[in-house]
Design a protein around this motif. Structure first.
Motif, short mmCIF file in Angstrom:
data_model
loop_
_atom_site.label_atom_id
_atom_site.label_comp_id
_atom_site.label_asym_id
_atom_site.label_seq_id
_atom_site.Cartn_x
_atom_site.Cartn_y
_atom_site.Cartn_z
N GLU A 16 0.83 -1.21 0.00
CA GLU A 16 0.00 0.00 0.00
C GLU A 16 0.86 1.26 0.00
O GLU A 16 0.53 2.24 -0.65
CB GLU A 16 -0.93 -0.02 1.22
N GLU A 17 1.97 1.21 0.71
CA GLU A 17 2.90 2.35 0.71
C GLU A 17 3.49 2.58 -0.67
O GLU A 17 3.54 3.72 -1.16
CB GLU A 17 4.01 2.09 1.72
N LEU A 18 3.91 1.51 -1.33
CA LEU A 18 4.49 1.62 -2.67
C LEU A 18 3.46 2.13 -3.67
O LEU A 18 3.76 2.99 -4.51
CB LEU A 18 5.04 0.27 -3.12
N MET A 19 2.23 1.61 -3.59
CA MET A 19 1.18 2.06 -4.49
C MET A 19 0.83 3.53 -4.25
O MET A 19 0.62 4.29 -5.19
CB MET A 19 -0.06 1.18 -4.34
N SER A 20 0.80 3.91 -2.98
CA SER A 20 0.49 5.30 -2.64
C SER A 20 1.51 6.26 -3.25
O SER A 20 1.15 7.35 -3.70
CB SER A 20 0.45 5.46 -1.13
N GLN A 21 2.78 5.85 -3.27
CA GLN A 21 3.82 6.69 -3.88
C GLN A 21 3.55 6.92 -5.37
O GLN A 21 4.00 7.91 -5.94
CB GLN A 21 5.19 6.04 -3.70
N GLN A 22 2.81 6.01 -5.97
CA GLN A 22 2.48 6.12 -7.40
C GLN A 22 1.06 6.64 -7.62
O GLN A 22 0.55 6.58 -8.74
CB GLN A 22 2.66 4.76 -8.08
N GLY A 23 0.43 7.11 -6.57
CA GLY A 23 -0.90 7.68 -6.71
C GLY A 23 -1.99 6.65 -6.92
O GLY A 23 -3.03 6.95 -7.53
N VAL A 24 -1.78 5.44 -6.41
CA VAL A 24 -2.70 4.33 -6.65
C VAL A 24 -3.12 3.72 -5.32
O VAL A 24 -2.34 3.67 -4.37
CB VAL A 24 -2.02 3.26 -7.54
N SER A 25 -4.33 3.21 -5.27
CA SER A 25 -4.85 2.47 -4.12
C SER A 25 -5.18 1.05 -4.55
O SER A 25 -5.37 0.78 -5.75
CB SER A 25 -6.10 3.16 -3.58
N GLY A 26 -5.27 0.16 -3.58
CA GLY A 26 -5.70 -1.19 -3.88
C GLY A 26 -7.08 -1.23 -4.52
O GLY A 26 -7.41 -2.17 -5.25
N HIS A 27 -7.89 -0.22 -4.27
CA HIS A 27 -9.23 -0.14 -4.88
C HIS A 27 -9.15 0.10 -6.38
O HIS A 27 -10.14 -0.12 -7.09
CB HIS A 27 -10.04 0.97 -4.23
#
Length: 270
Positions: free
Chosen positions: A38-49
């Protein structure tokens, strides 16, 4: 239509890659904890949703560590071949049955306009695969955890616009390293990992006029270095008569604990 990807993490500590086309996004492997993913995705402006599905290459922990928690929290379908599902059950994965999708090796799956095809690779797992992604005539290929580049792998990933290719280790660093010899032998074998030299040799056959960039991936923290991997791959290719233009810098790095910038897949300007 935007067709792009980011390698969220790559290496023995954990692997995950996001590929997006339009409003569809898939995650290849989930090799970190849910919190880290989730931290890595957040850095790319993305959520698991934002993710539509997870594709699994094989059952080793550096590829599935966060799979259970991710699939449950975001109610994601998970794609893997039958042998990999069997191995996942014997290990740690308890993805609910309604979330499991069997994707046979060599089969294709569509996510919007993006078509994904799996292909067999040589690694010490139940039935490991790599993936190619195609959309609007463009092609992205992910090829790591390769003992060697087989004819099938070569046919599957040649002529890619962008290629993510394993460049795992320097053989001398590995031989001199602290791993027990049985682990060293496995890494060096045809069901282990691709060395820097082997990656360079493979690229001599894989890169075409269409190929825009190559990401060197799954580098060993103990038996490789980013600069060494780039220098070795370049040297092997030059020794075989493959030279990059001075205004081209096609070799890119990947990182064990941070994502690569989003890369939009498109052809070179002529």
């Amino acid at each position: 239509m935007e067709f792009r990807f980011t390698v969220l993490a790559s290496g023995s500590t954990g692997n995950a890659t996001l590929v997006q086309s339009g409003d569809k996004m898939v995650l290849v492997d989930a090799g970190h904890s849910l919190k880290k993913l989730e931290e890595l995705m957040s850095q790319q402006g993305v959520s698991g949703h934002d993710i539509d599905a997870v594709l699994i290459t094989h059952e080793h922990s550096d590829h599935i560590k966060g799979l259970n928690a991710l699939a449950r929290k975001y109610e994601l379908p998970v794609y893997a071949n039958e042998a990999t599902w069997g191995a996942l059950e014997r290990h740690t994965s308890h993805v609910p049955a309604e979330r499991r999708v069997i994707m046979r090796t060599g089969d294709e799956a569509d996510f919007g306009s993006m078509r994904v095809r799996s292909y067999p690779i040589s690694h010490d797992a139940a039935e490991p695969v790599g993936y190619t992604f195609m959309d609007d005539g463009y092609k992205l290929s992910l090829a790591t955890d390769l003992g060697y580049v087989s004819d099938m792998v070569r046919r599957s990933i040649i002529d890619s616009d962008v290629l993510v290719l394993e460049s795992n280790h320097d053989p001398e660093m590995l031989r001199m390293g602290r791993y027990p010899w049985n682990i060293k032998r496995r890494i060096l074998s045809d069901i282990g990992h691709l060395s820097n030299e082997a990656a360079g040799e493979a690229l001599c056959e894989l890169m075409t006029e269409r190929t825009r960039r190559v990401y060197l991936a799954h580098l060993s923290l103990n038996h490789n270095m980013m600069e060494l991997a780039r220098i070795t791959v370049n040297s092997v290719m030059e020794d075989r008569g493959h030279f990059f233009r001075k205004d081209e810098h096609p070799l890119r790095d990947t990182y064990p604990h941070q994502p690569t910038p989003w890369d939009q897949i498109k052809r070179k300007s002529l």
